[in-house]
Design a protein around this motif. Structure first.
Motif, PDB file in Angstrom:
ATOM      1  N   ILE A 129      12.343 -11.405  32.830  1.00  0.00           N
ATOM      2  CA  ILE A 129      11.769 -11.727  31.517  1.00  0.00           C
ATOM      3  C   ILE A 129      12.010 -13.206  31.220  1.00  0.00           C
ATOM      4  O   ILE A 129      13.137 -13.694  31.312  1.00  0.00           O
ATOM      5  CB  ILE A 129      12.377 -10.858  30.400  1.00  0.00           C
ATOM      6  N   VAL A 130      10.940 -13.912  30.855  1.00  0.00           N
ATOM      7  CA  VAL A 130      11.014 -15.358  30.609  1.00  0.00           C
ATOM      8  C   VAL A 130      10.390 -15.672  29.254  1.00  0.00           C
ATOM      9  O   VAL A 130       9.295 -15.185  28.939  1.00  0.00           O
ATOM     10  CB  VAL A 130      10.264 -16.148  31.708  1.00  0.00           C
ATOM     11  N   TYR A 131      11.101 -16.485  28.457  1.00  0.00           N
ATOM     12  CA  TYR A 131      10.533 -16.953  27.190  1.00  0.00           C
ATOM     13  C   TYR A 131       9.877 -18.302  27.433  1.00  0.00           C
ATOM     14  O   TYR A 131      10.529 -19.257  27.851  1.00  0.00           O
ATOM     15  CB  TYR A 131      11.615 -17.074  26.114  1.00  0.00           C
ATOM     16  N   GLU A 132       8.571 -18.390  27.158  1.00  0.00           N
ATOM     17  CA  GLU A 132       7.789 -19.593  27.463  1.00  0.00           C
ATOM     18  C   GLU A 132       7.550 -20.492  26.254  1.00  0.00           C
ATOM     19  O   GLU A 132       6.932 -21.548  26.383  1.00  0.00           O
ATOM     20  CB  GLU A 132       6.427 -19.187  28.053  1.00  0.00           C
ATOM     21  N   GLY A 133       7.999 -20.073  25.064  1.00  0.00           N
ATOM     22  CA  GLY A 133       7.756 -20.873  23.865  1.00  0.00           C
ATOM     23  C   GLY A 133       6.437 -20.514  23.210  1.00  0.00           C
ATOM     24  O   GLY A 133       5.984 -19.372  23.254  1.00  0.00           O
TER      25      GLY A 133
ATOM     26  N   LYS B  72      17.318 -14.454  19.501  1.00  0.00           N
ATOM     27  CA  LYS B  72      17.814 -13.272  20.211  1.00  0.00           C
ATOM     28  C   LYS B  72      17.129 -13.136  21.566  1.00  0.00           C
ATOM     29  O   LYS B  72      17.784 -12.848  22.586  1.00  0.00           O
ATOM     30  CB  LYS B  72      17.568 -12.021  19.373  1.00  0.00           C
ATOM     31  N   ILE B  73      15.825 -13.365  21.590  1.00  0.00           N
ATOM     32  CA  ILE B  73      15.059 -13.239  22.836  1.00  0.00           C
ATOM     33  C   ILE B  73      15.445 -14.333  23.825  1.00  0.00           C
ATOM     34  O   ILE B  73      15.566 -14.083  25.030  1.00  0.00           O
ATOM     35  CB  ILE B  73      13.546 -13.269  22.527  1.00  0.00           C
ATOM     36  N   ILE B  74      15.671 -15.539  23.329  1.00  0.00           N
ATOM     37  CA  ILE B  74      16.097 -16.633  24.214  1.00  0.00           C
ATOM     38  C   ILE B  74      17.425 -16.290  24.879  1.00  0.00           C
ATOM     39  O   ILE B  74      17.615 -16.507  26.088  1.00  0.00           O
ATOM     40  CB  ILE B  74      16.208 -17.959  23.425  1.00  0.00           C
TER      41      ILE B  74
ATOM     42  N   GLY C 275       5.432 -17.065  21.771  1.00  0.00           N
ATOM     43  CA  GLY C 275       5.391 -16.805  20.337  1.00  0.00           C
ATOM     44  C   GLY C 275       6.643 -17.272  19.623  1.00  0.00           C
ATOM     45  O   GLY C 275       7.609 -17.745  20.239  1.00  0.00           O
ATOM     46  N   GLU C 276       6.607 -17.133  18.296  1.00  0.00           N
ATOM     47  CA  GLU C 276       7.749 -17.474  17.456  1.00  0.00           C
ATOM     48  C   GLU C 276       7.948 -16.383  16.416  1.00  0.00           C
ATOM     49  O   GLU C 276       7.041 -15.600  16.137  1.00  0.00           O
ATOM     50  CB  GLU C 276       7.526 -18.815  16.754  1.00  0.00           C
TER      51      GLU C 276
ATOM     52  N   VAL D 160       2.174 -10.364  30.200  1.00  0.00           N
ATOM     53  CA  VAL D 160       2.261 -11.457  29.229  1.00  0.00           C
ATOM     54  C   VAL D 160       2.252 -10.882  27.817  1.00  0.00           C
ATOM     55  O   VAL D 160       1.402 -10.047  27.486  1.00  0.00           O
ATOM     56  CB  VAL D 160       1.089 -12.451  29.396  1.00  0.00           C
ATOM     57  N   PHE D 161       3.217 -11.326  27.005  1.00  0.00           N
ATOM     58  CA  PHE D 161       3.228 -10.995  25.576  1.00  0.00           C
ATOM     59  C   PHE D 161       2.857 -12.253  24.805  1.00  0.00           C
ATOM     60  O   PHE D 161       3.441 -13.323  25.019  1.00  0.00           O
ATOM     61  CB  PHE D 161       4.611 -10.513  25.127  1.00  0.00           C
ATOM     62  N   ILE D 162       1.884 -12.125  23.886  1.00  0.00           N
ATOM     63  CA  ILE D 162       1.504 -13.237  23.013  1.00  0.00           C
ATOM     64  C   ILE D 162       1.443 -12.715  21.584  1.00  0.00           C
ATOM     65  O   ILE D 162       0.731 -11.749  21.298  1.00  0.00           O
ATOM     66  CB  ILE D 162       0.143 -13.839  23.409  1.00  0.00           C
ATOM     67  N   GLY D 163       2.214 -13.330  20.698  1.00  0.00           N
ATOM     68  CA  GLY D 163       2.202 -12.886  19.306  1.00  0.00           C
ATOM     69  C   GLY D 163       3.461 -13.291  18.569  1.00  0.00           C
ATOM     70  O   GLY D 163       4.324 -13.999  19.108  1.00  0.00           O
ATOM     71  N   ARG D 164       3.568 -12.824  17.341  1.00  0.00           N
ATOM     72  CA  ARG D 164       4.765 -13.103  16.541  1.00  0.00           C
ATOM     73  C   ARG D 164       5.936 -12.283  17.062  1.00  0.00           C
ATOM     74  O   ARG D 164       5.766 -11.127  17.453  1.00  0.00           O
ATOM     75  CB  ARG D 164       4.499 -12.763  15.068  1.00  0.00           C
ATOM     76  N   LEU D 165       7.107 -12.872  17.053  1.00  0.00           N
ATOM     77  CA  LEU D 165       8.307 -12.172  17.520  1.00  0.00           C
ATOM     78  C   LEU D 165       8.919 -11.432  16.336  1.00  0.00           C
ATOM     79  O   LEU D 165       9.994 -11.768  15.842  1.00  0.00           O
ATOM     80  CB  LEU D 165       9.292 -13.180  18.133  1.00  0.00           C
TER      81      LEU D 165
END
Length: 386
Positions: A276-280, A265-267, A258-259, A228-233
């Protein structure tokens, strides 16, 4: 009470009453912070938790922040989730209107207007400062200059939370920090690295805390590791390096929260990726981390949350400043710090969950000590009351 019969006791009680009125036990605290809840971020969380502890201690809290979104009320109360017994009658939030979310992208003319606008708002609300026993500023000292000029003798405290994202500290930034320190009654630094990179010394050095609790319902998959990644993109969080490295690992699934500037780009990239999943954006970091095998985080609060949940951490140091930021953490020996994509790929390829778990266990003494109540007590020391 008959003062003729008990003259000494009567006068002692009378003096005690006068003393309590002049020097009340409960304080009126005023925080200044650029962004506050419902905006999500490390400083916002820090001030929110500090406010919670101050209210539980019987104090009155006022917060001055920006109305970055017009939908937010100019003045409101904030009900702190999970604490229904908090005396929220003692809390008010004042928002300065027409303050942009990101003032680094506006023109020089707009910056001049913004300063005049904010300073005039401060002068018109000078009563908030007159009534406050404690004025504590979180990073944005320039808001306070008019009050400092009008009341140069009034005590003011400052917390330095971070650094200028995207660049090393400039000479101008260092001079500003030193000037703020000179005009402050006391300062708090979030990390010992600040003294080295800005040349300022603080009374207290803190690293945040966590409210996360390990859930008994946690389950693990023997074949696929959950990261899990949590933080600013942004560049300084190493998000692109995490994505590139995990793309090459067939046995790791990465969830991103994160945002930031790399959001679009990540989406696009995650739509093409199987692992890899972007969860918002999440407001519940503890739940997001709860089922993870690996925490790809590099901020103090996210590291504290992961360590509290016994989750191994891989923190990416994008430059020398970020390396010092991570290495200055008291529990840095309990998580893995990498400095390049190749090193990150090597660590993930040879990941041994049992070995990393043992490494995390060594941080539990730090986790137990560094609660938000402990953080608040350190602030009280800086303010000069206990």
């Amino acid at each position: 009470m008959n003062k003729s019969i008990y003259p000494v006791k009567y006068h002692i009680m009378r003096m005690s009453t006068v003393f309590s009125l002049v020097f009340p036990k409960n304080k009126r605290i005023l925080f200044l912070v650029r962004l506050f809840t419902p905006h999500i971020g490390g400083v916002e969380t820090h001030v929110s938790k500090l406010t919670e502890q101050a209210l539980l201690d019987g104090n009155t809290v006022r917060i001055i922040t920006s109305q970055y979104d017009p939908i937010l009320p100019y003045k409101s109360r904030f009900l702190l989730a999970g604490n229904p017994h908090l005396p929220t009658d003692n809390l008010f939030i004042y928002r300065i209107p027409n303050v942009p979310l990101n003032d680094s992208k506006i023109s020089i003319t707009q910056k001049v207007y913004l300063r005049i606008h904010v300073w005039w708002w401060m002068v018109r609300h000078i009563f908030l400062f007159l009534r406050a026993d404690i004025v504590h500023i979180h990073d944005i000292f320039w808001w306070y200059w008019p009050i400092k000029i009008i009341f140069p003798w009034k005590k003011v405290y400052v917390t330095f939370h971070g650094f200028e994202v995207g660049s090393m500290p400039t000479q101008k930034a260092k001079r500003v920090r030193k000037l703020i320190t000179f005009f402050s009654t006391g300062t708090v630094a979030i990390g010992a690295w600040i003294a080295k990179w800005y040349g300022t010394k603080s009374a207290i050095v803190l690293y945040g805390a966590s409210d996360c609790k390990v859930s008994s319902a946690r389950k693990r998959s023997s074949s696929i590791l959950s990261a899990v990644f949590i933080g600013r993109l942004e560049d300084d969080t190493g998000i692109l390096a995490y994505i590139d490295a995990i793309k090459k690992q067939k046995n790791i699934q990465l969830s991103i929260y994160g945002e930031g500037k790399y959001k679009e780009k990540i989406i696009r990239e995650t739509k093409k990726s199987k692992n890899i999943v972007y969860e918002g954006v999440t407001t519940d970091v503890c739940t997001a981390l709860q089922q993870a095998d690996i925490a790809c985080v590099s901020s103090y609060l996210s590291i504290a949350d992961a360590l509290a949940l016994n989750i191994p951490v891989i923190a990416y140091a994008t430059d020398e400043l970020k390396k010092d930021y991570l290495c200055s953490h008291p529990a840095h020996g309990s998580f893995t710090i990498v400095e390049s994509k190749n090193e990150l790929e090597s660590v993930l390829k040879n990941w041994k969950i049992s070995k990393k778990k043992r490494k995390v266990v060594s941080a539990q003494n730090w986790v137990k000590k560094n609660t938000w109540k402990y953080i608040y007590l350190q602030y009280k020391k800086v303010w000069g009351f206990s």
